[in-house]
Each structure stands twice: as structure tokens, then as C-alpha cells.
Design a protein around this motif. Structure first.
Motif, PDB file in Angstrom:
ATOM      1  N   PRO A   1      -3.232  11.290  -4.574  1.00 58.72           N
ATOM      2  CA  PRO A   1      -3.765  11.023  -3.232  1.00 58.72           C
ATOM      3  C   PRO A   1      -2.788  11.496  -2.165  1.00 58.72           C
ATOM      4  O   PRO A   1      -1.613  11.752  -2.455  1.00 58.72           O
ATOM      5  CB  PRO A   1      -3.899   9.495  -3.216  1.00 58.72           C
ATOM      6  CG  PRO A   1      -2.814   9.037  -4.130  1.00 58.72           C
ATOM      7  CD  PRO A   1      -2.723  10.071  -5.217  1.00 58.72           C
TER       8      PRO A   1
ATOM      9  N   ASP B   1       0.824  -1.211   0.000  1.00 56.47           N
ATOM     10  CA  ASP B   1       0.000   0.000   0.000  1.00 56.47           C
ATOM     11  C   ASP B   1       0.856   1.257   0.000  1.00 56.47           C
ATOM     12  O   ASP B   1       0.554   2.232  -0.690  1.00 56.47           O
ATOM     13  CB  ASP B   1      -0.933   0.009   1.217  1.00 56.47           C
ATOM     14  CG  ASP B   1      -1.971  -1.090   1.149  1.00 56.47           C
ATOM     15  OD1 ASP B   1      -3.020  -0.871   0.533  1.00 56.47           O
ATOM     16  OD2 ASP B   1      -1.724  -2.175   1.703  1.00 56.47           O
TER      17      ASP B   1
ATOM     18  N   ALA C   1      -7.188   0.318  -5.379  1.00 55.30           N
ATOM     19  CA  ALA C   1      -7.283   1.337  -4.327  1.00 55.30           C
ATOM     20  C   ALA C   1      -6.631   2.641  -4.770  1.00 55.30           C
ATOM     21  O   ALA C   1      -7.124   3.731  -4.456  1.00 55.30           O
ATOM     22  CB  ALA C   1      -6.619   0.823  -3.051  1.00 55.30           C
ATOM     23  N   VAL C   2      -5.532   2.549  -5.492  1.00 53.78           N
ATOM     24  CA  VAL C   2      -4.900   3.753  -6.035  1.00 53.78           C
ATOM     25  C   VAL C   2      -5.869   4.480  -6.964  1.00 53.78           C
ATOM     26  O   VAL C   2      -6.016   5.710  -6.918  1.00 53.78           O
ATOM     27  CB  VAL C   2      -3.597   3.406  -6.782  1.00 53.78           C
ATOM     28  CG1 VAL C   2      -3.090   4.600  -7.579  1.00 53.78           C
ATOM     29  CG2 VAL C   2      -2.539   2.944  -5.796  1.00 53.78           C
TER      30      VAL C   2
ATOM     31  N   TYR D   1       0.455   7.844   2.213  1.00 48.33           N
ATOM     32  CA  TYR D   1      -0.092   6.739   3.006  1.00 48.33           C
ATOM     33  C   TYR D   1       0.892   6.397   4.120  1.00 48.33           C
ATOM     34  O   TYR D   1       2.082   6.191   3.877  1.00 48.33           O
ATOM     35  CB  TYR D   1      -0.317   5.517   2.112  1.00 48.33           C
ATOM     36  CG  TYR D   1      -1.140   4.438   2.763  1.00 48.33           C
ATOM     37  CD1 TYR D   1      -2.513   4.385   2.592  1.00 48.33           C
ATOM     38  CD2 TYR D   1      -0.533   3.476   3.562  1.00 48.33           C
ATOM     39  CE1 TYR D   1      -3.265   3.404   3.190  1.00 48.33           C
ATOM     40  CE2 TYR D   1      -1.277   2.490   4.173  1.00 48.33           C
ATOM     41  CZ  TYR D   1      -2.648   2.454   3.980  1.00 48.33           C
ATOM     42  OH  TYR D   1      -3.392   1.475   4.590  1.00 48.33           O
TER      43      TYR D   1
ATOM     44  N   ALA E   1       0.786   4.048  -3.000  1.00 54.91           N
ATOM     45  CA  ALA E   1       0.446   5.446  -2.742  1.00 54.91           C
ATOM     46  C   ALA E   1       1.585   6.369  -3.153  1.00 54.91           C
ATOM     47  O   ALA E   1       1.364   7.421  -3.760  1.00 54.91           O
ATOM     48  CB  ALA E   1       0.105   5.635  -1.269  1.00 54.91           C
TER      49      ALA E   1
ATOM     50  N   THR F   1      -9.101   4.390  -6.881  1.00 59.18           N
ATOM     51  CA  THR F   1     -10.169   4.989  -6.082  1.00 59.18           C
ATOM     52  C   THR F   1      -9.703   6.279  -5.417  1.00 59.18           C
ATOM     53  O   THR F   1     -10.390   7.303  -5.461  1.00 59.18           O
ATOM     54  CB  THR F   1     -10.652   3.992  -5.015  1.00 59.18           C
ATOM     55  OG1 THR F   1     -11.162   2.821  -5.664  1.00 59.18           O
ATOM     56  CG2 THR F   1     -11.742   4.605  -4.147  1.00 59.18           C
ATOM     57  N   ARG F   2      -8.513   6.260  -4.808  1.00 63.20           N
ATOM     58  CA  ARG F   2      -8.024   7.449  -4.100  1.00 63.20           C
ATOM     59  C   ARG F   2      -7.702   8.592  -5.061  1.00 63.20           C
ATOM     60  O   ARG F   2      -7.866   9.766  -4.725  1.00 63.20           O
ATOM     61  CB  ARG F   2      -6.787   7.095  -3.273  1.00 63.20           C
ATOM     62  CG  ARG F   2      -7.088   6.216  -2.056  1.00 63.20           C
ATOM     63  CD  ARG F   2      -5.922   6.198  -1.080  1.00 63.20           C
ATOM     64  NE  ARG F   2      -4.774   5.502  -1.640  1.00 63.20           N
ATOM     65  CZ  ARG F   2      -4.537   4.196  -1.476  1.00 63.20           C
ATOM     66  NH1 ARG F   2      -5.402   3.455  -0.806  1.00 63.20           N
ATOM     67  NH2 ARG F   2      -3.470   3.644  -1.986  1.00 63.20           N
ATOM     68  N   ALA F   3      -7.240   8.239  -6.259  1.00 63.16           N
ATOM     69  CA  ALA F   3      -6.905   9.276  -7.237  1.00 63.16           C
ATOM     70  C   ALA F   3      -8.107   9.701  -8.069  1.00 63.16           C
ATOM     71  O   ALA F   3      -8.011  10.657  -8.844  1.00 63.16           O
ATOM     72  CB  ALA F   3      -5.791   8.781  -8.160  1.00 63.16           C
TER      73      ALA F   3
END
Length: 418
Positions: free
Chosen positions: A221, A89, A136-137, A224, A93, A139-141
Motif C-alpha cells: 500500500p 495505523d 485495514a492492512v 500512510y 502501513a 484491505t489496502r494490500a
């Protein structure tokens, strides 16, 4: 990208009441991958029990794949615990932050991360652990997840040529031709580079180029931070020593077991709740064992004679191309691992280039059909869990194109360096 949760509610008078039998019966907790593994293992054991696979042949197969099974057992535990320590993770990030909102930069970093993870750990680790990180990257971006997802699975297959640990087929090939780790890497370095460049070009044209996305840039993002810095450091050091051990020639079973033990001890001290029976990769072990027994059985039923005719015994240019094409086609039909095992058996000893051509076909070719490699099946399940559904006509069309281009590029370089 939305992640949907689905819960089943009992009907009638039992609504709201727990069902102990449903909760605790082990077979009811199996997902599709568990049933597939048990089914293949059962078929393999039936072939053994009925004599279709002689006990002597089964013992020889077991001795050959024992180090592979030990490696798989240990490296997947290592990778799962490294992910639990948020090692992947943090890398993902930071990758998005370093890209600074630039799609080309994010593309280059995504390709590099997926390729390195595949080459250093193995393609199944990339599929299982890097896929949710990449999603997840996205989604965050706030960007489309499909390009990142396709980068992960294509490179999980095509970046698996360099080291013996990168793919189960590589372990078998290195054992067959007797090449140490560094010699194997030296022989496959240029074909691997060609495969990476071909895959990257296809990824950019098919999924990443400007005309396929509405915006020019994305919002990076925030940084992390791992919850437990001590565990993160242990995981990072363990992965680093794991890579170093492989490069200096420590047996892969030994270095993977050592890494898994270090992380198990660290988690026993810092996060004992993470040490669950679900860490044991029994599905993959059952799947591999069953596949090898089934391949032995199918070979005795006539597959070996057919492959001997198709692959041929020519150690020259034509033989290498035939091996690569057969490996790619057969991998998409029956899965790359049994495809390699079946075709390897008909390649004469000493025909190293022909065997390496077969390896290129079975590693870089499984991009078309979802069952072509275990990594693709694992990747697909992770995508489904995250709510991402591939558009199958596009998946098949772009996968076929990329498989053909990548195999052609890698085989051409392999032949040029003879």
C-alpha cells in the motif's frame, strides 16, 4: 474485505422520524459486551449481598485488584487515544511497505508487531486496537484478512507472558510471588520466546503457507500520513515513555495514568471532539470486578476443593505440568482470568514454578473457545464489525493444536531453566 453497514428503519407512520427514547435510553445503546459486563457484575453483587461472599473477603479482593483496575482504566484510554492519533495505523502501513510484497516478510513483521503490542501494552489492547489495523492492512494490500486476524488473536494470548502489564494474570502472579518487573521478565523471557516460536510455526502452517493462498506476492500500500502530525508525535513519545517507565520499575498504575493524562491534555488542545465518555472502559472494569466476586463465590461452592485435587501440591516437574494443563483447560471452559484466580488459590505459597506453569496454561491456552479470554471476545466483535466471520471448525481445530504445542514448549523451557 467489505465492511457492511446495517441500519434499522422504523415501520408504519413513524418511518423516517427519530425516536428520542430509542436514541437516548442508555440501556438500548448497550451491545453484547455491555450486557455481559453488567450481568457478571450483578451476579457478583448478588453473591456479596446474600453473604455467599463475605464482606471481609470482598474488601480484601478489592484491595488486591485496585491497582489493576486503575491500570486498566488508564492504559485503555492511552491506547484508544494513541490509535486516534493514528500511531498504530502508521506502524501497520509501514510494516506492509517494508515487506515489499513478500508474504514471509509480512508474516514476520505481523508476528513482531502483535507480539510487541501485547507484551508492552497488554493483550486486550492488541485485540481491540491492532485487529482493525491489521484488517485495514489486508484491505489496502488486497490480501486475505484471516491470516492477519489469526496472527493478532493468537499472539494476543501467547505473547502475554513476558511482563506483568502484558496480562491481568501476570499482575496477580507477580504480586503473589513478589517479583519486580525486571525479575519477572527475566524468569519468563525464555518461556515467552518458546511460546512465540511455537505460535509462529503453527500460524505459518495453518494460515500463511504458500499452499493456502493463490498468489506469491502482494501489492504494497502507499505510505500512510497521519492527519495531525503533532498528535502523532505526542502519542509516539507517550507510548515510548510508557514502555520505558515500565522497564525501569515505575508502578504500572502511575505510569499508565501519567501517559493517559498527557494524551488527554494533548487531545484537549488539538482534537477536543475525540474526548467522549465512550473512552471510559467501564465495561472492562465491571467485567473484572464481577468476575472476581463470582470466582470467590464459586470457590466457596466447591470449585476450590476440586482444583486442589486436580492441581495438587507437588512443586516438581509433575506438579508444574498438572498446573499448566489445568490452567489451559479451565481457561477455555470458564475464561482465563477466573480460571487463574481459582487455581492460584490452591497453589501453595513458595511453589513458584508451579504457579508459573499455571500462568503459562491460562495465558497461552485460551485459543480454542471464543469465550476463553476477554481478548478473544473483543477480537471476535471487531472481526464481525468488519464483515469477517471465522470458520469455527477450523478455528477450534487449529486453536487446540496451537494451544497444546505452545503450552508444551513454554513449560518445557521453564523446567529446563530451573
Amino acid at each position: 474485505m467489505a465492511v457492511r453497514e446495517v441500519s434499522a428503519t422504523p415501520s408504519g407512520t413513524d418511518r423516517g422520524k427519530p425516536n428520542p427514547a430509542r436514541r437516548h435510553h442508555p440501556l438500548r445503546r448497550l451491545d453484547w459486551s455491555g450486557w455481559l459486563a453488567l450481568g457478571l457484575l450483578t451476579l457478583g453483587l448478588v453473591a456479596l449481598a446474600t453473604g455467599l461472599v463475605p464482606a471481609a473477603d470482598a474488601n480484601a479482593t478489592l484491595r488486591r485488584i485496585a491497582p489493576i483496575l486503575v491500570f486498566l482504566f488508564a492504559v485503555l484510554i492511552l491506547a484508544e487515544l494513541a490509535a486516534r492519533a493514528e500511531f498504530f495505523d502508521v506502524l501497520a502501513a509501514r510494516m506492509a511497505i517494508v515487506a515489499r510484497g513478500s508474504y514471509p516478510a509480512l508474516f514476520g513483521l505481523s508476528v513482531a508487531l502483535a507480539a510487541l503490542t501485547t507484551m508492552i501494552l497488554n493483550l486486550d489492547t492488541t485485540a481491540v486496537l491492532l485487529t482493525p489495523v491489521m484488517l485495514a492492512v489486508a484491505t489496502r494490500a488486497g490480501i486475505a484478512p484471516l491470516p492477519l486476524a489469526m496472527t493478532t488473536i493468537w499472539l494476543a494470548n501467547t505473547a502475554s507472558l513476558l511482563l506483568p502489564v502484558s496480562n491481568l494474570t501476570n499482575l496477580l502472579a507477580a504480586d503473589r510471588i513478589g517479583l519486580p518487573v525486571l525479575d519477572f521478565a527475566g524468569r519468563m523471557a525464555l518461556p515467552q520466546l518458546a511460546a512465540l516460536l511455537a505460535t509462529a510455526i503453527c500460524l505459518w502452517l495453518c494460515y500463511w503457507r504458500r499452499g493456502l493462498r493463490p498468489e506469491r506476492r502482494f501489492q504494497p500500500p502507499p505510505r500512510y500520513r497521519p492527519r495531525d502530525r503533532a498528535l502523532f508525535r505526542v502519542a509516539a513519545l507517550t507510548c515510548g515513555f510508557f514502555v520505558l517507565g515500565i522497564l525501569v520499575g515505575v508502578p504500572i498504575a502511575a505510569v499508565s495514568v501519567a501517559g493517559a493524562v498527557v494524551l488527554l491534555v494533548a487531545f484537549a488542545v488539538r482534537d477536543r471532539a475525540a474526548l467522549r465518555w465512550q473512552l471510559v472502559p467501564w465495561r472492562l472494569l465491571a467485567l473484572v470486578g464481577g468476575m472476581f466476586l463470582i470466582v470467590d463465590a464459586v470457590g466457596r461452592l466447591g470449585l476450590s476443593r476440586l482444583l486442589s485435587t486436580v492441581v495438587g501440591v507437588d512443586p516438581g516437574v509433575a506438579g508444574v505440568w498438572r498446573s499448566a494443563a489445568t490452567g489451559g483447560l479451565l481457561a477455555n471452559l470458564i475464561n482465563n482470568l477466573p480460571a487463574y484466580v481459582a487455581a492460584e488459590a490452591v497453589v501453595p505459597l513458595g511453589h513458584t514454578d508451579q504457579l508459573l506453569g499455571l500462568l503459562i496454561g491460562t495465558n497461552a491456552g485460551p485459543l480454542v473457545l471464543p469465550w476463553a479470554s476477554l481478548a478473544t471476545l473483543l477480537w471476535l466483535e471487531r472481526c464481525r464489525a468488519a464483515g469477517l466471520r471465522p470458520h469455527w471448525p477450523r478455528f477450534l481445530r487449529t486453536g487446540a493444536l496451537t494451544a497444546a504445542v505452545t503450552i508444551a514448549a513454554a513449560v518445557t523451557v521453564l523446567l529446563l531453566e530451573r
